[in-house]
Write a protein that holds these residues in place. Structure first.
Motif, short mmCIF file in Angstrom:
data_model
loop_
_atom_site.label_atom_id
_atom_site.label_comp_id
_atom_site.label_asym_id
_atom_site.label_seq_id
_atom_site.Cartn_x
_atom_site.Cartn_y
_atom_site.Cartn_z
N GLY A 20 -14.32 36.95 40.72
CA GLY A 20 -14.86 35.85 39.93
C GLY A 20 -15.34 36.28 38.55
O GLY A 20 -15.27 35.49 37.60
N ARG B 199 -12.31 36.29 36.27
CA ARG B 199 -11.90 34.88 36.10
C ARG B 199 -12.83 34.19 35.10
O ARG B 199 -12.36 33.56 34.14
CB ARG B 199 -12.00 34.21 37.48
CG ARG B 199 -11.72 32.73 37.51
CD ARG B 199 -12.19 32.16 38.84
NE ARG B 199 -13.64 32.08 38.89
CZ ARG B 199 -14.37 32.31 39.98
NH1 ARG B 199 -13.82 32.66 41.11
NH2 ARG B 199 -15.68 32.19 39.93
N ASP C 93 -21.89 36.44 39.27
CA ASP C 93 -22.30 37.78 39.68
C ASP C 93 -21.21 38.75 39.23
O ASP C 93 -20.18 38.32 38.74
CB ASP C 93 -22.52 37.87 41.20
CG ASP C 93 -21.34 37.34 41.98
OD1 ASP C 93 -20.22 37.26 41.42
OD2 ASP C 93 -21.50 37.03 43.17
N ARG D 146 -6.87 39.57 48.05
CA ARG D 146 -7.82 38.58 47.50
C ARG D 146 -7.27 37.17 47.66
O ARG D 146 -6.07 36.97 47.81
CB ARG D 146 -8.13 38.91 46.05
CG ARG D 146 -8.92 40.20 46.01
CD ARG D 146 -9.41 40.63 44.69
NE ARG D 146 -10.13 41.88 44.87
CZ ARG D 146 -11.46 41.97 45.01
NH1 ARG D 146 -12.21 40.90 44.93
NH2 ARG D 146 -12.02 43.14 45.22
N ASN E 268 -8.42 34.85 41.19
CA ASN E 268 -9.46 35.78 41.64
C ASN E 268 -8.90 37.18 41.87
O ASN E 268 -9.60 38.06 42.37
CB ASN E 268 -10.07 35.30 42.96
CG ASN E 268 -11.01 34.14 42.75
OD1 ASN E 268 -11.40 33.85 41.63
ND2 ASN E 268 -11.36 33.46 43.84
N ASP F 299 -7.97 33.26 57.11
CA ASP F 299 -9.39 33.10 56.88
C ASP F 299 -9.66 31.65 56.48
O ASP F 299 -9.33 31.21 55.38
CB ASP F 299 -9.85 34.06 55.77
CG ASP F 299 -11.32 33.92 55.44
OD1 ASP F 299 -11.99 33.06 56.04
OD2 ASP F 299 -11.80 34.68 54.57
N ARG G 292 -11.42 30.21 53.23
CA ARG G 292 -10.68 30.06 51.96
C ARG G 292 -10.41 28.59 51.64
O ARG G 292 -10.29 28.22 50.49
CB ARG G 292 -9.36 30.84 52.03
CG ARG G 292 -9.60 32.34 52.00
CD ARG G 292 -8.35 33.17 52.14
NE ARG G 292 -8.72 34.57 52.33
CZ ARG G 292 -8.01 35.46 52.97
NH1 ARG G 292 -6.84 35.13 53.51
NH2 ARG G 292 -8.44 36.71 53.08
N ARG H 270 -14.14 24.31 46.52
CA ARG H 270 -15.31 24.61 45.69
C ARG H 270 -14.88 25.07 44.29
O ARG H 270 -15.39 24.59 43.28
CB ARG H 270 -16.14 25.69 46.39
CG ARG H 270 -17.39 26.10 45.68
CD ARG H 270 -17.22 27.33 44.83
NE ARG H 270 -17.33 28.56 45.60
CZ ARG H 270 -17.47 29.74 45.04
NH1 ARG H 270 -17.48 29.89 43.74
NH2 ARG H 270 -17.54 30.81 45.81
P1 ATP Z 1 -18.67 33.18 42.39
O1 ATP Z 1 -18.55 32.62 41.03
O2 ATP Z 1 -19.31 32.23 43.33
O3 ATP Z 1 -19.25 34.56 42.46
P2 ATP Z 1 -16.30 34.55 43.33
O4 ATP Z 1 -14.86 34.14 43.36
O5 ATP Z 1 -16.66 35.71 42.50
O6 ATP Z 1 -17.13 33.27 42.88
P3 ATP Z 1 -17.46 36.04 45.47
O7 ATP Z 1 -17.96 35.58 46.79
O8 ATP Z 1 -18.38 36.70 44.52
O9 ATP Z 1 -16.78 34.76 44.80
O10 ATP Z 1 -16.21 36.98 45.78
C1 ATP Z 1 -15.72 37.92 44.85
C2 ATP Z 1 -14.23 38.06 44.98
O11 ATP Z 1 -13.90 38.53 46.28
C3 ATP Z 1 -13.42 36.77 44.83
O12 ATP Z 1 -13.19 36.44 43.49
C4 ATP Z 1 -12.16 37.14 45.56
O13 ATP Z 1 -11.34 37.98 44.79
C5 ATP Z 1 -12.69 37.95 46.73
N1 ATP Z 1 -12.98 37.10 47.90
C6 ATP Z 1 -14.15 36.51 48.22
N2 ATP Z 1 -14.06 35.83 49.37
C7 ATP Z 1 -12.80 35.99 49.81
C8 ATP Z 1 -12.07 35.55 50.96
N3 ATP Z 1 -12.64 34.79 51.88
N4 ATP Z 1 -10.78 35.95 51.06
C9 ATP Z 1 -10.20 36.73 50.13
N5 ATP Z 1 -10.82 37.17 49.05
C10 ATP Z 1 -12.10 36.82 48.87
#
Ligand code: ATP
Ligand code: MG
Length: 511
Positions: free
Chosen positions: A28, A31, A41, A121, A126, A187, A190, A196
């Protein structure tokens, strides 16, 4: 394009690189950097094994069983950094084996290849990674400037994009890495993440990904309520949350989150909104949620749930139907839903309170101070503005053009009026008992008169409000005929009360 990253992130990267490990910013954070948004974060991925990371950062700790390491930012700080709180999450490059339980890999296998890690991922947007060149030099230079963030030029980064993530960012698409069917099946969380992200970023879900979610919606059953709630919360707090609710319904996921919502789709409103654009309870709830003026979770949730008791309490049909006591039924249903989703006690209590009281009645000249006090007693002064926000959402969600009509402004004025300390002799730093003791006078109208005169003087000049001074002044007063002075004092206090009242009225634009 320039990227702003925290100095502390550079420190972590430098420490890992010094031990010859590879490290990339991923997920994230990349992104959001590319979208010119502030990342929520900072996610890092590295060739270092969890034990290596812990050896370099002794204060770090494991976040989960999969070797994700959290570094609390406070341990990196040399001086206190106000704005950037929280953690950095570091994961070791990994491959994931089969997902037999539809929510967790059976086994996590660490690898030394970044590509493997990007492949596991969830979505293409992401699965981008950023490497930073010449970190040690950059760090030395940046520390001298004493800034908490570092600006990186495009030439200072390496962007790794194996799955056309940049292309999908441009096209505003949420698309799985690899086969949508497999990735969603592996999973089930997802599915929630896709919706979201689509809502937060105002992106579309790519057709195959969307179809896979529709096909596998029932797998949400395998995901814990807490994880569902975390994503649901992010949807509710987005700029246009109703779009997310619509997607949850369209994909069939809502059945596994809030099945109670279904009845609201079938329930028609009565004469209030029978012919408007929001003529079913569901349409009204969606419009209220999207128009909710507050960013507070409880207020958003209350706007979403406020009429959820209507289907159950509906009496009669069509135009003339009624929903007597729907707010109480709504409060009960809201509580049940939120407890099931494992919201915290405080969030549940406040949301339920707002739903239960959303029908509070107010009319200028009809409801007096006592009536307003009653509402305050029921919901608490600290919740009044949130209750008003729920009412505003409710009104706008009914299609009325004006959010805050005269009536609500007048209500706000009345709330402030009755909750301000009244101007009274209680504010004086001396009381009747003191006067009787110190001046050796008997109980009687004289005491009231002295206090009244003292109050008029103190309002005029608050500095006079100290015990010594008031006592001296009182000594002078007992010798005088107080009838005239008391009358003058009373008039003065009345005038000031009126002035204060005018001030509050002006603030709320009421007469
Ligand atoms: P946020 O803005 O809420 O932090 P995020 O996409 O960064 O969004 P995180 O939970 O911080 O969400 O997860 C970090 C990264 O880990 C994601 O961008 C993705 O690449 C990977 N990731 C998280 N959850 C999953 C999942 N369930 N399956 C595969 N990859 C995941
Ligand atoms: Mg993140």
């Amino acid at each position: 394009m320039k990227f702003l990253i925290p100095l502390n992130l550079l420190k972590i990267i430098e420490k890992l690189e010094a031990k010859k490990f590879e490290v990339f910013v991923v997920g994230g954070s990349v992104r959001d950097l590319l979208l010119k948004k502030q990342p929520n974060d900072w996610d890092l991925t590295t060739s270092a094994q969890p034990e290596d990371i812990l050896a370099i950062f002794p204060n770090a700790k494991y976040k989960n069983d999969f070797g994700t390491v959290l570094i609390p930012e406070k341990y990196l700080e040399e001086k206190s950094i106000e704005k950037q709180k929280g953690f950095f999450e570091i994961t070791t490059y990994r491959k994931e084996s089969q997902y037999r339980d539809k929510r967790r890999p059976d086994q996590v296998i660490f690898t030394d290849k970044l590509e493997d890690d990007l492949k596991r991922r969830d979505f293409t947007i992401n699965a981008l990674a950023i490497g930073i060149k010449g970190v040690d030099k950059l760090l030395k230079k940046s520390i001298k400037t004493e800034k908490i963030s570092v600006e990186l030029e495009k030439s200072q980064i390496v962007l790794i994009d194996k799955y056309q993530g940049q292309e999908d960012l441009k096209n505003k698409l949420i698309k799985t890495v690899g086969s949508a069917k497999n990735r969603i099946e592996e999973d089930a969380l997802r599915m929630m993440r896709a919706i979201r992200l689509a809502v937060q970023l105002e992106f579309k879900i790519e057709a195959k990904t969307f179809q896979a979610i529709k096909d596998k919606a029932e797998n949400l059953e395998y995901i814990s309520q807490e994880r569902i709630r975390d994503e649901f919360e992010k949807i509710i707090l987005a700029e246009k949350p109703a779009n997310g609710i619509e997607l949850l319904i369209e994909t069939g996921l809502m059945k596994w989150i809030i099945p109670e919502l279904k009845e609201t789709i079938k329930t028609e409103q009565n004469y209030h909104h029978y012919y408007g654009p929001y003529n079913t309870v569901y349409k009204h709830l969606m419009a209220s949620l999207n128009k909710c003026p507050s960013k507070k979770l409880e207020v958003r949730l209350a706007s979403f749930f406020h009429d959820i008791g209507k289907p159950e309490t509906k009496q009669g049909r069509g135009y003339k139907s009624s929903f007597h006591n729907h707010e109480y039924a709504g409060a009960r249903i809201t509580k049940k839903i939120m407890e099931r989703l494992k919201f915290s006690r405080e969030v549940i209590d406040k949301t339920v309170l707002l739903v239960k009281n959303h029908m509070f009645y107010y009319n200028v000249d009809e409801v007096g101070e006592a009536g307003v006090r009653k509402v305050i007693r029921k919901v608490g002064l600290e919740n009044i503005n949130d209750l008003i926000d729920v009412r505003v959402a409710d009104r706008l969600g009914s299609g009325v053009p004006k959010a805050i009509p005269y009536k609500l402004r007048h209500f706000k004025y009345m709330v402030e009026k009755v909750s301000c300390d009244p101007i009274s002799v209680k504010q004086l730093k001396i009381n009747g008992k003191d006067l009787m003791e110190k001046l050796k006078i008997k109980p009687g109208p004289q005491i009231g008169a002295i206090l009244e005169i003292l109050l008029a003087e103190v309002i005029e000049n608050p500095k006079l409000n100290n015990f010594e001074n008031l006592l001296n002044r009182a000594k002078g007063l007992i010798k005088k005929d107080l009838k005239v002075t008391k009358k003058e004092a009373k008039e003065k206090i009345k005038k000031i009360q009126k002035r204060e009242d005018q001030k509050i009225k002006k603030q709320y634009f009421v007469q």
